[in-house]
Write an enzyme that holds these catalytic residues in place. Structure first.
Site, PDB file in Angstrom:
ATOM      1  N   CYS A 100      26.950  34.110  36.052  1.00 56.56           N
ATOM      2  CA  CYS A 100      27.685  33.051  35.346  1.00 56.56           C
ATOM      3  C   CYS A 100      26.737  32.015  34.747  1.00 56.56           C
ATOM      4  O   CYS A 100      27.159  31.154  33.976  1.00 56.56           O
ATOM      5  CB  CYS A 100      28.681  32.383  36.286  1.00 56.56           C
ATOM      6  SG  CYS A 100      29.806  33.592  36.986  1.00 56.56           S
ATOM      7  N   HIS A 385      37.208  31.615  32.323  1.00 55.95           N
ATOM      8  CA  HIS A 385      35.770  31.762  32.550  1.00 55.95           C
ATOM      9  C   HIS A 385      35.300  33.176  32.230  1.00 55.95           C
ATOM     10  O   HIS A 385      35.199  34.016  33.119  1.00 55.95           O
ATOM     11  CB  HIS A 385      35.498  31.387  34.020  1.00 55.95           C
ATOM     12  CG  HIS A 385      34.121  31.680  34.497  1.00 55.95           C
ATOM     13  ND1 HIS A 385      32.988  31.454  33.743  1.00 55.95           N
ATOM     14  CD2 HIS A 385      33.678  32.190  35.693  1.00 55.95           C
ATOM     15  CE1 HIS A 385      31.916  31.810  34.439  1.00 55.95           C
ATOM     16  NE2 HIS A 385      32.309  32.260  35.613  1.00 55.95           N
ATOM     17  N   CYS A 419      27.165  27.245  38.837  1.00 59.60           N
ATOM     18  CA  CYS A 419      26.859  28.161  39.942  1.00 59.60           C
ATOM     19  C   CYS A 419      26.986  29.591  39.432  1.00 59.60           C
ATOM     20  O   CYS A 419      27.702  29.853  38.472  1.00 59.60           O
ATOM     21  CB  CYS A 419      27.821  27.933  41.107  1.00 59.60           C
ATOM     22  SG  CYS A 419      29.546  28.155  40.652  1.00 59.60           S
TER      23      CYS A 419
HETATM   24  C1  LIG Z   1      30.077  31.803  39.662  1.00 60.18           C
HETATM   25  C2  LIG Z   1      31.502  32.065  39.340  1.00 60.18           C
HETATM   26  O1  LIG Z   1      32.003  31.598  38.346  1.00 60.18           O
HETATM   27  S1  LIG Z   1      32.387  32.964  40.454  1.00 60.18           S
HETATM   28  C3  LIG Z   1      33.988  33.103  39.759  1.00 60.18           C
HETATM   29  C4  LIG Z   1      34.178  34.417  39.148  1.00 60.18           C
HETATM   30  N1  LIG Z   1      35.605  34.605  38.831  1.00 60.18           N
HETATM   31  C5  LIG Z   1      36.464  35.090  39.716  1.00 60.18           C
HETATM   32  O2  LIG Z   1      36.104  35.405  40.830  1.00 60.18           O
HETATM   33  C6  LIG Z   1      37.874  35.249  39.248  1.00 60.18           C
HETATM   34  C7  LIG Z   1      38.796  34.886  40.339  1.00 60.18           C
HETATM   35  N2  LIG Z   1      40.196  35.067  39.928  1.00 60.18           N
HETATM   36  C8  LIG Z   1      40.913  36.144  40.264  1.00 60.18           C
HETATM   37  O3  LIG Z   1      40.427  37.080  40.879  1.00 60.18           O
HETATM   38  C9  LIG Z   1      42.377  36.161  39.856  1.00 60.18           C
HETATM   39  O4  LIG Z   1      42.555  35.419  38.685  1.00 60.18           O
HETATM   40  C10 LIG Z   1      43.273  35.575  40.991  1.00 60.18           C
HETATM   41  C11 LIG Z   1      43.213  36.519  42.198  1.00 60.18           C
HETATM   42  C12 LIG Z   1      42.827  34.184  41.389  1.00 60.18           C
HETATM   43  C13 LIG Z   1      44.726  35.429  40.514  1.00 60.18           C
HETATM   44  O5  LIG Z   1      45.140  36.625  39.976  1.00 60.18           O
HETATM   45  P1  LIG Z   1      46.683  36.859  39.613  1.00 60.18           P
HETATM   46  O6  LIG Z   1      47.486  36.926  40.856  1.00 60.18           O
HETATM   47  O7  LIG Z   1      46.723  38.013  38.675  1.00 60.18           O
HETATM   48  O8  LIG Z   1      47.038  35.510  38.867  1.00 60.18           O
HETATM   49  P2  LIG Z   1      48.275  35.180  37.966  1.00 60.18           P
HETATM   50  O9  LIG Z   1      47.785  34.708  36.669  1.00 60.18           O
HETATM   51  O10 LIG Z   1      49.279  36.293  37.939  1.00 60.18           O
HETATM   52  O11 LIG Z   1      48.875  33.922  38.710  1.00 60.18           O
HETATM   53  C14 LIG Z   1      49.656  34.059  39.887  1.00 60.18           C
HETATM   54  C15 LIG Z   1      50.811  33.091  39.781  1.00 60.18           C
HETATM   55  O12 LIG Z   1      50.301  31.776  39.744  1.00 60.18           O
HETATM   56  C16 LIG Z   1      50.851  31.071  38.642  1.00 60.18           C
HETATM   57  N3  LIG Z   1      49.874  30.112  38.160  1.00 60.18           N
HETATM   58  C17 LIG Z   1      48.552  30.339  37.915  1.00 60.18           C
HETATM   59  N4  LIG Z   1      47.976  29.212  37.496  1.00 60.18           N
HETATM   60  C18 LIG Z   1      48.918  28.249  37.485  1.00 60.18           C
HETATM   61  C19 LIG Z   1      48.911  26.873  37.142  1.00 60.18           C
HETATM   62  N5  LIG Z   1      47.812  26.269  36.733  1.00 60.18           N
HETATM   63  N6  LIG Z   1      50.061  26.184  37.229  1.00 60.18           N
HETATM   64  C20 LIG Z   1      51.192  26.789  37.655  1.00 60.18           C
HETATM   65  N7  LIG Z   1      51.255  28.106  37.993  1.00 60.18           N
HETATM   66  C21 LIG Z   1      50.132  28.820  37.911  1.00 60.18           C
HETATM   67  C22 LIG Z   1      51.152  32.162  37.629  1.00 60.18           C
HETATM   68  O13 LIG Z   1      52.155  31.779  36.710  1.00 60.18           O
HETATM   69  C23 LIG Z   1      51.626  33.275  38.506  1.00 60.18           C
HETATM   70  O14 LIG Z   1      52.990  33.037  38.826  1.00 60.18           O
HETATM   71  P3  LIG Z   1      54.046  34.256  38.868  1.00 60.18           P
HETATM   72  O15 LIG Z   1      53.537  35.171  39.949  1.00 60.18           O
HETATM   73  O16 LIG Z   1      55.324  33.559  39.172  1.00 60.18           O
HETATM   74  O17 LIG Z   1      53.965  34.868  37.511  1.00 60.18           O
END
Ligand SMILES: CC(=O)SCCNC(=O)CCNC(=O)[C@H](O)C(C)(C)COP(=O)(O)OP(=O)(O)OC[C@H]1O[C@@H](n2cnc3c(N)ncnc32)[C@H](O)[C@@H]1OP(=O)(O)O
Length: 433
Positions: A100, A385, A419
């Site tokens: 990242c 991201h 990070c």
């Molecule tokens: C150094 C670095 O940067 S490390 C970071 C690297 N990146 C990562 O690791 C990515 C991590 N993220 C992920 O793995 C995935 O996005 C997860 C597991 C967090 C979530 O995945 P999903 O379950 O597919 O998320 P999804 O978008 O469907 O959201 C789940 C629910 O939360 C809700 N939601 C998400 N964000 C919001 C918000 N800001 N406000 C309100 N509701 C929200 C969605 O509407 C959804 O609701 P629903 O089930 O009623 O439709």
């Protein structure tokens, strides 16, 4: 034929951030699902070429970019992107990768050459697609196919091919996990959140602020020259202007569920898997003057660091905690304190990681970061991201924020903290031009 001067100035030159261009970021498997890294990076780069009139022979000295998830066809993604863009085809280009931190590390690579007088201008960037992920061949199948290729006779080749079994057809899917621990970034962050006692409420407040700030940045027109429409999107798809701490509070935990009582990380306070690309134009002061351009900011310091999250180190130094030490080291080297900064840009991999980093800085004796100066145009929780694109997005955003900040004098500073997987951190300081 292009060449690079080997004559370096005695004193490193100031490196100007001229401007940025990115496409709106999209949620994985959404509107960019059929776009490649190259498609997205080319669009972002062409936006920069258009805005700063970068066509023509060697307008730009070098293009440095990267992607965390790359197909083999992208063995030099940056160069292929140049060849598909409106930039002069004689522009040299190469890839780098520091998870990242890639986008910011690309900025540093370009900046170093400008500072040393080896190039006058350069573009840094990054792209990533979680949708068009490079599926690999199953390891066992790959070994069989390589053995078949080495076979000298038809009989030998047929014998190797006959070893293929149905289980070999299961592809190797890239996982968002640390190779050394097998844990996802989110699971690592959940452990760190527990170590630092980061609450659900604090995380949701930070996530809500990110959405609120990004929405304001769009509505006020701040992002109009940084974000160019692409594939039907004009704004980051993940942005939820109407989200609130109350709504975020309703979401179920997605990480750290092994201990439900203190599982605090949700889809709302974690970054989503995202597709996108970003670029940023850097140059010497002479180059900007000759072209009638005005620098937004100067890049005045940068630093990288890493923590040992595998075999040693304190538990509070989790996978994403390298900036907790990289930033203090950069400040010490620069003779600066937190109170010397006008603005702060901390990449939001997870709200909990931002809050743990802030807590660690304070524990080490740094002044608390004024939250009203943190991620004031939103950050990764709201934009999304696309791993390698984030650094370029942040540099361009912070440079413009400093340039336009009311009351900020030339020299006003902005701090960047990113990070990265592998327990790494990439950080930098910008100064208003
Ligand atoms: C150094 C670095 O940067 S490390 C970071 C690297 N990146 C990562 O690791 C990515 C991590 N993220 C992920 O793995 C995935 O996005 C997860 C597991 C967090 C979530 O995945 P999903 O379950 O597919 O998320 P999804 O978008 O469907 O959201 C789940 C629910 O939360 C809700 N939601 C998400 N964000 C919001 C918000 N800001 N406000 C309100 N509701 C929200 C969605 O509407 C959804 O609701 P629903 O089930 O009623 O439709």
């Amino acid at each position: 034929m292009s060449s690079t001067s080997l004559v370096s100035p005695k004193v490193p030159r100031r490196v100007a951030v001229v401007g940025g261009s990115r496409i709106p970021f999209a949620r994985a498997d959404g509107p960019y699902a059929t776009c490649s890294n190259q498609d997205m990076l080319t669009a972002a780069l062409d936006g920069l070429v258009e805005r700063y009139d970068l066509q023509g022979e060697r307008a730009v000295g070098e293009f440095v970019a990267g992607a965390v998830l790359k197909h083999s066809r992208d063995f030099n993604l940056a160069r292929e992107t140049v060849l598909g863009s409106r930039l002069d085809a004689r522009t040299p280009a190469y890839d780098i990768q520091q998870a990242c931190g890639t986008g910011l590390q690309a900025v540093i690579a370009v900046a170093n050459k400008i500072a040393l007088g080896q190039i006058e201008s350069g573009v840094a960037g990054g792209a990533d697609t979680a949708s068009d992920a490079p599926l690999g061949l199953n390891d066992e199948l790959r070994r069989v196919l390589l053995a078949a290729r080495r076979a000298k006779t038809f009989k030998e080749r047929a014998r190797e091919i006959a070893r293929i079994r149905p289980r070999h057809l299961v592809p190797d899917i890239p996982r968002n996990a640390e190779p050394r621990t097998g844990l996802s970034m989110g699971e690592h962050a959940a452990r760190t959140a527990r170590e630092w006692g980061i609450t659900r409420q604090e995380q949701d407040e930070l996530a809500a602020a990110s959405h609120r700030n990004l929405a304001t940045a769009y509505d006020s027109g701040f992002l109009h020259d940084l974000v160019i429409p692409f594939n039907g999107l004009a704004r980051d798809q993940n942005l939820r202007p109407g989200t609130s701490v109350a709504k975020l509070g309703e979401l179920k935990p997605v990480f750290g569920k092994d201990r439900p009582a203190d599982a605090t990380m949700t889809a709302g306070n974690s970054t989503p898997l995202t597709d996108g690309a970003a670029t940023v134009l850097l140059a010497s002061e002479e180059w900007t003057r000759e072209r009638g351009l005005k620098p937004l900011a100067y890049l005045s310091a940068y630093e990288t660091g890493a923590v040992d999250f595998v075999t040693g180190g304190p538990a509070e130094d989790g996978l994403l905690m390298a900036p907790a030490h990289t930033v203090p080291r950069m400040l010490e080297r620069s003779g600066l304190e937190m109170s010397d900064f006008e603005l702060f840009e901390i990449h939001e991999a997870f709200a909990s990681q931002v809050l743990a980093t802030l807590a660690s800085w304070e524990k080490q004796g740094e002044d608390p970061v004024d939250r009203d100066r943190l991620n004031v145009a939103g950050s990764s929780l709201a934009t999304g991201h696309p791993f390698a694109a984030t650094g370029a997005r942040i540099v361009a955003t912070l440079a413009k924020l400093l340039a336009e900040r009311e009351g900020a004098k030339p020299g006003a500073r902005g701090l960047i903290s990113i990070c990265a997987a592998g327990g790494q951190g990439v950080t930098a300081i910008l100064e208003k031009a």
